[in-house]
Design an enzyme around this catalytic site. Sequence first.
Site, PDB file in Angstrom:
ATOM      1  N   GLY A  54       0.837  -1.193   0.000  1.00 21.32           N
ATOM      2  CA  GLY A  54       0.000   0.000   0.000  1.00 21.32           C
ATOM      3  C   GLY A  54       0.870   1.240   0.000  1.00 21.32           C
ATOM      4  N   CYS A  81       5.382  -6.147   1.557  1.00 19.86           N
ATOM      5  CA  CYS A  81       5.778  -4.737   1.569  1.00 19.86           C
ATOM      6  C   CYS A  81       5.097  -3.993   2.729  1.00 19.86           C
ATOM      7  CB  CYS A  81       5.462  -4.112   0.206  1.00 19.86           C
ATOM      8  SG  CYS A  81       6.330  -2.577  -0.050  1.00 19.86           S
ATOM      9  N   TYR A  82       4.144  -3.120   2.466  1.00 16.94           N
ATOM     10  CA  TYR A  82       3.454  -2.438   3.575  1.00 16.94           C
ATOM     11  C   TYR A  82       2.869  -3.472   4.544  1.00 16.94           C
ATOM     12  CZ  TYR A  82       0.061   0.498   6.061  1.00 16.94           C
ATOM     13  OH  TYR A  82      -0.666   1.135   7.029  1.00 16.94           O
ATOM     14  N   HIS A 169       7.910  -7.513  -3.891  1.00 15.56           N
ATOM     15  CA  HIS A 169       6.597  -7.899  -4.428  1.00 15.56           C
ATOM     16  C   HIS A 169       6.681  -9.210  -5.216  1.00 15.56           C
ATOM     17  CE1 HIS A 169       4.282  -4.236  -3.477  1.00 15.56           C
ATOM     18  NE2 HIS A 169       5.476  -3.674  -3.475  1.00 15.56           N
ATOM     19  N   GLU A 171       4.248 -10.831  -6.412  1.00 14.31           N
ATOM     20  CA  GLU A 171       3.133 -10.948  -7.358  1.00 14.31           C
ATOM     21  C   GLU A 171       3.424 -10.378  -8.744  1.00 14.31           C
ATOM     22  OE1 GLU A 171       3.359  -8.966  -4.783  1.00 14.31           O
ATOM     23  OE2 GLU A 171       2.367  -7.050  -5.051  1.00 14.31           O
ATOM     24  N   SER A 223     -24.445  -8.694 -25.931  1.00 18.90           N
ATOM     25  CA  SER A 223     -23.803  -7.751 -26.859  1.00 18.90           C
ATOM     26  C   SER A 223     -22.896  -8.474 -27.839  1.00 18.90           C
ATOM     27  CB  SER A 223     -22.971  -6.742 -26.068  1.00 18.90           C
ATOM     28  OG  SER A 223     -21.826  -7.395 -25.534  1.00 18.90           O
ATOM     29  N   GLY A 224     -22.550  -9.728 -27.515  1.00 19.61           N
ATOM     30  CA  GLY A 224     -21.579 -10.439 -28.346  1.00 19.61           C
ATOM     31  C   GLY A 224     -20.162 -10.259 -27.807  1.00 19.61           C
ATOM     32  N   GLY A 225     -20.002  -9.424 -26.777  1.00 14.37           N
ATOM     33  CA  GLY A 225     -18.699  -9.277 -26.118  1.00 14.37           C
ATOM     34  C   GLY A 225     -18.425 -10.501 -25.249  1.00 14.37           C
ATOM     35  N   ASP A 227     -17.919 -10.983 -21.963  1.00 17.28           N
ATOM     36  CA  ASP A 227     -18.597 -11.176 -20.679  1.00 17.28           C
ATOM     37  C   ASP A 227     -20.060 -11.594 -20.848  1.00 17.28           C
ATOM     38  OD1 ASP A 227     -16.184 -10.209 -19.919  1.00 17.28           O
ATOM     39  OD2 ASP A 227     -16.909  -8.215 -19.387  1.00 17.28           O
ATOM     40  N   SER A 228     -20.797 -10.868 -21.677  1.00 10.79           N
ATOM     41  CA  SER A 228     -22.216 -11.234 -21.825  1.00 10.79           C
ATOM     42  C   SER A 228     -22.343 -12.583 -22.529  1.00 10.79           C
ATOM     43  CB  SER A 228     -23.010 -10.138 -22.534  1.00 10.79           C
ATOM     44  OG  SER A 228     -22.622 -10.009 -23.879  1.00 10.79           O
ATOM     45  N   SER A 229     -21.394 -12.902 -23.397  1.00 13.09           N
ATOM     46  CA  SER A 229     -21.462 -14.198 -24.095  1.00 13.09           C
ATOM     47  C   SER A 229     -21.226 -15.356 -23.132  1.00 13.09           C
ATOM     48  CB  SER A 229     -20.418 -14.259 -25.214  1.00 13.09           C
ATOM     49  OG  SER A 229     -20.681 -13.282 -26.179  1.00 13.09           O
ATOM     50  N   LYS A 369     -11.119 -11.427 -15.619  1.00 12.09           N
ATOM     51  CA  LYS A 369     -11.322 -11.591 -17.062  1.00 12.09           C
ATOM     52  C   LYS A 369     -10.685 -12.879 -17.618  1.00 12.09           C
ATOM     53  CE  LYS A 369     -12.795  -9.364 -20.792  1.00 12.09           C
ATOM     54  NZ  LYS A 369     -14.004  -8.527 -20.860  1.00 12.09           N
TER      55      LYS A 369
END
Length: 513
Positions: A54, A81-82, A169, A171, A223-225, A227-229, A369
């Site tokens: 942070g 770290c923090y 870090h 990650e 929408s065909g994107g 996420d909605s697909s 995603k």
Amino acid sequence: MADTIVILDFGSQYTQVIARRIRECNVYSTILRFDTPAKKIAKIYPKGIILSGGPASVCDANAPLLDKNIFELGVPILGICYGMQLIAHFLGGKVEKGLKREYGKTNLTVVDDACLLFKNLPNNLVVWNSHGDKLTALPEGFVVVGITENSDYAAIEYPAKKIFGLQFHPEVVHTPRGKEILSNFVHQICGCDKNWTMRNYIDQAVSQIQQQVGNENVILGLSGGVDSSVATALIHKAIGDQLTCIFVNNGLLRAKESEFVQQVFVQNFKIKLVYEDATDIFLKRLKGVKDPEKKRKIIGKTFIEVFESATKKVGKAKFLAQGTLYPDVIESVPIGGNPASLIKSHHNVGGLPKRMKFELVEPLKCLFKDEVRQLGIELGLPREIVYRQPFPGPGLAVRIVGEVNSERLEILRNADWIVVEEMKNSGWYYKIWQSFAVLIPVRSVGVMGDERTYDYTIAIRAVDSQDGMTADWVKLPYEILEKLSSRIVNEVQGVNRCVFDITSKPPGTIEWE
Ligand code: XMP
């Protein structure tokens, strides 16, 4: 229930990256605010807790602290770290403000072979730092596990309580073996099973959706994107014909898009779909409108109207499904710097008006995603859908400078088709964030054969990005640019010039409007 790692967010820009790395180890992780009470965390039965980095300093009066009862929960803790400085602060070590920030790569020497965090790793590791404060005395019970040139306490452990601290870090990709360190934490130290997979998630989500929905009907704006697909395919698997999708053609779509979406979802998946062709309404309302914000507002408002009237055709539905992702729902941390929740690019916030009284079904709400893409593949969606580049809600309207009309749309569609085709043929389409054509409706002079032309310009935009918030223009090989330019100017009527956009974001945006 999958084994869970809780990540407490202290406002690091990498909090979500930690969560993703843990999930890549096939362990479920969830991000909570830094001040979440220990009692609430205990109810989740986490197998381990990670304290993120942070921007604050534990030396400051208003530093974000944690509920110290967390140290009594009896689960392994890793402070990064923090997070490590917090551990020292609470358990009796000493943290001092560094005179200068330590930033960038450094070499870590592991001095304690017994530490499970570094199991199966060499004693010398490249690690990435970004910190100002420094640990100068260990809390009682702790031992040094790793040192760097600048720090005698770069990695520490309290063996009796399984509490660990890393100054660097693990990650980020600049710590090349960092993922193995995190994997050691969750598997070797916390004892998590590898049970977080998208195949397992399907079963869990299907039964959750069935339970939530019962015999009721669900509507989804497709929408065909990506996420909605993926949401469509998942919900359809759970409840079949109780799901109806609404696909609105706003007249601003890419060439053959509406046919493609219908083919995938209606012909292949046999999904009930209401196809609403609202091209005329959208184009009528956009007539003569040149201002980008006005264009966006008109499109947003018209979409809601068209969608709402289409829902009435579906009949009674209690639920509305949405492809909301995890980064959209993580609670923000109001500390300086870059709270995890700010790393997102969401232009469509606001959603549907309250008068549309639906309950929400959001089966992707805990996924990142890359997990949604994996899920899409598991559900049998074509790669063409799952790995497609983002496409903005207002469609080609934000890729036509100034007024939108059917003549300009036709030109842009033809140019866009060539860009997509050539990017796919050359293998670049799936390597980068976005690549597309923009219509600049300014006429310039050219020659074609013996004739003088006076036509529009197409700009090619190719950008790479992690999240859409910042982006670099992609250095496409000259051969591809040459092919794009020659095909566009030769094949697209109304265009006689092609330029390449070499603007990064910031200061440019990705879309032109
Ligand atoms: P900008 O142009 O703001 O775009 O740099 C960042 C990313 O967001 C996408 N974008 C949108 N996505 N609705 C969306 O769903 C929108 O109105 C919208 N506007 C831009 C853009 O394609 C890029 O990936």
